[in-house]
Design a protein around this motif. Structure first.
Motif, PDB file in Angstrom:
ATOM      1  N   GLU A   1       0.852  -1.186   0.000  1.00 26.14           N
ATOM      2  CA  GLU A   1       0.000   0.000   0.000  1.00 26.14           C
ATOM      3  C   GLU A   1       0.893   1.242   0.000  1.00 26.14           C
ATOM      4  N   THR A   2       0.419   2.296  -0.661  1.00 25.32           N
ATOM      5  CA  THR A   2       1.146   3.566  -0.655  1.00 25.32           C
ATOM      6  C   THR A   2       0.156   4.706  -0.435  1.00 25.32           C
ATOM      7  N   VAL A   3       0.681   5.907  -0.274  1.00 27.21           N
ATOM      8  CA  VAL A   3      -0.187   7.071  -0.161  1.00 27.21           C
ATOM      9  C   VAL A   3      -0.837   7.364  -1.508  1.00 27.21           C
ATOM     10  N   GLU A   4      -1.989   7.972  -1.451  1.00 23.97           N
ATOM     11  CA  GLU A   4      -2.742   8.305  -2.667  1.00 23.97           C
ATOM     12  C   GLU A   4      -2.022   9.339  -3.506  1.00 23.97           C
ATOM     13  N   GLY A   5      -1.366  10.287  -2.854  1.00 21.70           N
ATOM     14  CA  GLY A   5      -0.733  11.385  -3.571  1.00 21.70           C
ATOM     15  C   GLY A   5      -1.714  12.513  -3.832  1.00 21.70           C
ATOM     16  N   PRO A   6      -1.214  13.630  -4.321  1.00 19.89           N
ATOM     17  CA  PRO A   6      -2.055  14.827  -4.430  1.00 19.89           C
ATOM     18  C   PRO A   6      -3.057  14.822  -5.574  1.00 19.89           C
ATOM     19  N   TYR A   7      -2.890  13.948  -6.584  1.00 24.13           N
ATOM     20  CA  TYR A   7      -3.570  14.180  -7.855  1.00 24.13           C
ATOM     21  C   TYR A   7      -4.570  13.107  -8.258  1.00 24.13           C
ATOM     22  N   TYR A   8      -5.238  12.520  -7.277  1.00 26.88           N
ATOM     23  CA  TYR A   8      -6.306  11.564  -7.565  1.00 26.88           C
ATOM     24  C   TYR A   8      -7.606  12.311  -7.838  1.00 26.88           C
ATOM     25  N   ILE A   9      -8.318  11.871  -8.876  1.00 25.63           N
ATOM     26  CA  ILE A   9      -9.649  12.394  -9.171  1.00 25.63           C
ATOM     27  C   ILE A   9     -10.592  11.204  -9.204  1.00 25.63           C
ATOM     28  N   ASP A  10     -11.634  11.237  -8.386  1.00 21.60           N
ATOM     29  CA  ASP A  10     -12.524  10.089  -8.227  1.00 21.60           C
ATOM     30  C   ASP A  10     -13.131   9.680  -9.566  1.00 21.60           C
ATOM     31  N   ALA A  11     -13.244   8.364  -9.742  1.00 22.50           N
ATOM     32  CA  ALA A  11     -13.659   7.682 -10.968  1.00 22.50           C
ATOM     33  C   ALA A  11     -14.724   8.415 -11.781  1.00 22.50           C
ATOM     34  N   ASP A  12     -14.323   9.247 -12.717  1.00 18.81           N
ATOM     35  CA  ASP A  12     -15.296   9.941 -13.563  1.00 18.81           C
ATOM     36  C   ASP A  12     -15.088   9.635 -15.043  1.00 18.81           C
ATOM     37  N   LYS A  13     -14.190   8.685 -15.352  1.00 20.79           N
ATOM     38  CA  LYS A  13     -13.976   8.262 -16.736  1.00 20.79           C
ATOM     39  C   LYS A  13     -13.960   6.739 -16.765  1.00 20.79           C
ATOM     40  N   ILE A  14     -15.075   6.131 -17.153  1.00 20.13           N
ATOM     41  CA  ILE A  14     -15.162   4.669 -17.220  1.00 20.13           C
ATOM     42  C   ILE A  14     -14.676   4.255 -18.601  1.00 20.13           C
ATOM     43  N   ARG A  15     -13.423   3.833 -18.681  1.00 26.40           N
ATOM     44  CA  ARG A  15     -12.825   3.526 -19.978  1.00 26.40           C
ATOM     45  C   ARG A  15     -11.537   2.747 -19.785  1.00 26.40           C
ATOM     46  N   ARG A  16     -11.173   1.999 -20.817  1.00 23.02           N
ATOM     47  CA  ARG A  16      -9.899   1.281 -20.825  1.00 23.02           C
ATOM     48  C   ARG A  16      -8.832   2.038 -21.588  1.00 23.02           C
ATOM     49  N   ASP A  17      -9.225   2.809 -22.583  1.00 21.33           N
ATOM     50  CA  ASP A  17      -8.265   3.581 -23.368  1.00 21.33           C
ATOM     51  C   ASP A  17      -8.221   4.979 -22.788  1.00 21.33           C
ATOM     52  N   VAL A  18      -7.129   5.319 -22.113  1.00 27.97           N
ATOM     53  CA  VAL A  18      -7.047   6.581 -21.372  1.00 27.97           C
ATOM     54  C   VAL A  18      -6.156   7.614 -22.063  1.00 27.97           C
ATOM     55  N   ARG A  19      -5.692   7.308 -23.279  1.00 29.58           N
ATOM     56  CA  ARG A  19      -4.660   8.144 -23.906  1.00 29.58           C
ATOM     57  C   ARG A  19      -5.127   9.538 -24.304  1.00 29.58           C
ATOM     58  N   GLU A  20      -6.328   9.648 -24.832  1.00 24.96           N
ATOM     59  CA  GLU A  20      -6.788  10.896 -25.433  1.00 24.96           C
ATOM     60  C   GLU A  20      -5.747  11.398 -26.443  1.00 24.96           C
ATOM     61  N   ASP A  21      -5.237  12.609 -26.249  1.00 16.68           N
ATOM     62  CA  ASP A  21      -4.318  13.176 -27.243  1.00 16.68           C
ATOM     63  C   ASP A  21      -2.860  13.112 -26.806  1.00 16.68           C
ATOM     64  N   ARG A  22      -2.564  12.350 -25.759  1.00 15.89           N
ATOM     65  CA  ARG A  22      -1.204  12.343 -25.227  1.00 15.89           C
ATOM     66  C   ARG A  22      -0.260  11.529 -26.104  1.00 15.89           C
ATOM     67  N   GLU A  23       0.880  12.126 -26.428  1.00 17.00           N
ATOM     68  CA  GLU A  23       1.912  11.433 -27.183  1.00 17.00           C
ATOM     69  C   GLU A  23       2.778  10.615 -26.223  1.00 17.00           C
ATOM     70  N   GLY A  24       3.326   9.535 -26.743  1.00 16.87           N
ATOM     71  CA  GLY A  24       4.207   8.713 -25.931  1.00 16.87           C
ATOM     72  C   GLY A  24       4.248   7.287 -26.436  1.00 16.87           C
ATOM     73  N   ILE A  25       5.107   6.494 -25.841  1.00 23.52           N
ATOM     74  CA  ILE A  25       5.263   5.094 -26.225  1.00 23.52           C
ATOM     75  C   ILE A  25       4.034   4.313 -25.777  1.00 23.52           C
ATOM     76  N   PRO A  26       3.389   3.577 -26.690  1.00 24.82           N
ATOM     77  CA  PRO A  26       2.194   2.818 -26.310  1.00 24.82           C
ATOM     78  C   PRO A  26       2.490   1.848 -25.173  1.00 24.82           C
ATOM     79  N   LEU A  27       1.588   1.811 -24.205  1.00 24.89           N
ATOM     80  CA  LEU A  27       1.733   0.911 -23.062  1.00 24.89           C
ATOM     81  C   LEU A  27       0.416   0.185 -22.842  1.00 24.89           C
ATOM     82  N   LEU A  28       0.481  -1.137 -22.808  1.00 22.52           N
ATOM     83  CA  LEU A  28      -0.674  -1.957 -22.473  1.00 22.52           C
ATOM     84  C   LEU A  28      -0.472  -2.456 -21.051  1.00 22.52           C
ATOM     85  N   LEU A  29      -1.270  -1.931 -20.111  1.00 23.83           N
ATOM     86  CA  LEU A  29      -1.152  -2.269 -18.695  1.00 23.83           C
ATOM     87  C   LEU A  29      -2.138  -3.384 -18.381  1.00 23.83           C
ATOM     88  N   ASP A  30      -1.612  -4.561 -18.068  1.00 24.67           N
ATOM     89  CA  ASP A  30      -2.396  -5.781 -17.921  1.00 24.67           C
ATOM     90  C   ASP A  30      -2.325  -6.246 -16.467  1.00 24.67           C
TER      91      ASP A  30
END
Length: 325
Positions: free
Chosen positions: A77-106
């Protein structure tokens, strides 16, 4: 499905992620008792293999009649940290317009005592983008105002994320400052306890190693509005080995991130315990990491505990086995 077929499917998922030139926001289109569907996403059928360091000694903690599989210790277990936003996006694909190396988190979520998979849990993930910016808090991270460009040099901006809770506020939570929600999402575990997200390899910001935040919610109800009620039985973070992070650092837009980087061994949150501490098992082409990465982990939780990430990591409930503490 044979192992080669599984590998082919993983490669296809990563290639699909890499080739989608214009990822857009995914909205909730169906959340019911039977399934959740997201426009433009097919099913993910991925294997999660146990790794050395995840298994406990044979038979320890296994309940009578439990499935014939390895038992797992509780994931740290760890601390939540400052930047949690309660579940308001029910989705598996979270990328939107962000560039970066594709990551499949399984991920696979399992009861650390009975070894049974936990189905219908709500799993949240959230992390910064390639240059260290968190959605919802763009003016507080490496982006220097949210532009998403190269990280600034010199002293960090006021309020820059470090992962360390502010004095007097152990959980460290801060209210969102904008409406962006990229690289955040919640999805439902299947009957095997599995859930997978399409995202990008995270970047870094001053004071923390590369990581992904996660929460596991249980005992709630899936409705047309999303997930309601229940409690968070796990709040943790997933980490990346140094070899993979160094490989990303020469690829744009990561190469434009000029923030001082904290290594895995220097990090104050990662407990140096390997997979038990959230260290992900990674699979990628070591000649060219930009082609995509598959990250996998089995997350052992105590569903009777409440671990909301506020303050110091709590002790597991009395139902957890001694080997899982």
């Amino acid at each position: 499905m044979t192992a080669p077929e599984q590998e082919t499917q993983v490669s296809q998922e990563i290639q699909e992620t890499r080739d989608s030139g214009d990822p857009t926001r995914r909205r909730v289109v169906a959340v019911g008792a039977g399934a959740i569907a997201v426009a433009g996403l097919g099913g993910l059928a991925l294997s999660v293999d146990a790794a050395a360091g995840e298994r406990t000694p044979a038979g320890r903690g296994k309940a009578e009649g439990a499935p014939a599989e390895d038992c797992y210790v509780l994931t740290s277990e760890t601390v939540e940290g400052p930047y949690y936003i309660d579940a308001d996006k029910i989705r598996r694909d979270v990328r939107e317009d962000r560039e970066g190396i594709p990551l499949l988190l399984d991920l696979k979520v399992i009861d650390a005592v009975t070894c049974r998979p936990i189905r219908d849990a709500a799993v949240d993930i959230w992390h910064c983008d390639a240059v260290g910016v968190y959605s919802g808090y763009e003016d507080m991270g490496n982006g220097g105002g949210g532009g998403g460009g190269p990280a600034p040099t010199g002293e960090p901006p006021t309020g820059a994320p470090t992962g360390a809770p502010p004095s007097g506020n152990p959980g460290g939570h801060q209210e969102p400052t904008d409406d962006t929600r990229y690289l955040r999402g919640t999805w439902r575990t299947d009957r095997h306890g599995r859930v997978a997200f399409k995202t990008v390899f995270p970047g870094w910001y001053r004071g923390r190693c590369v990581h992904i935040h996660a929460k596991v919610h249980v005992d709630g109800e899936w409705t047309d509005a999303g997930y309601e009620g229940g409690h968070a039985c796990h709040t943790g973070q997933f980490f990346f080995d140094e070899e993979s992070v160094l490989a990303t650092a020469v690829v744009e837009p990561y190469a434009s991130n000029a923030a001082e980087r904290t290594t895995l061994t220097e990090d104050t949150i990662y407990d140096q315990s390997g997979t038990t501490g959230g260290l992900l098992r990674l699979r990628y082409d070591h000649r060219d990491i930009s082609r995509g990465v598959r990250a996998a982990l089995t997350v052992g939780v105590d569903p009777d505990a409440t671990n909301d990430g506020q303050g110091a990591p709590p002790q597991p409930s009395a139902s957890a086995s001694p080997s899982a503490t």
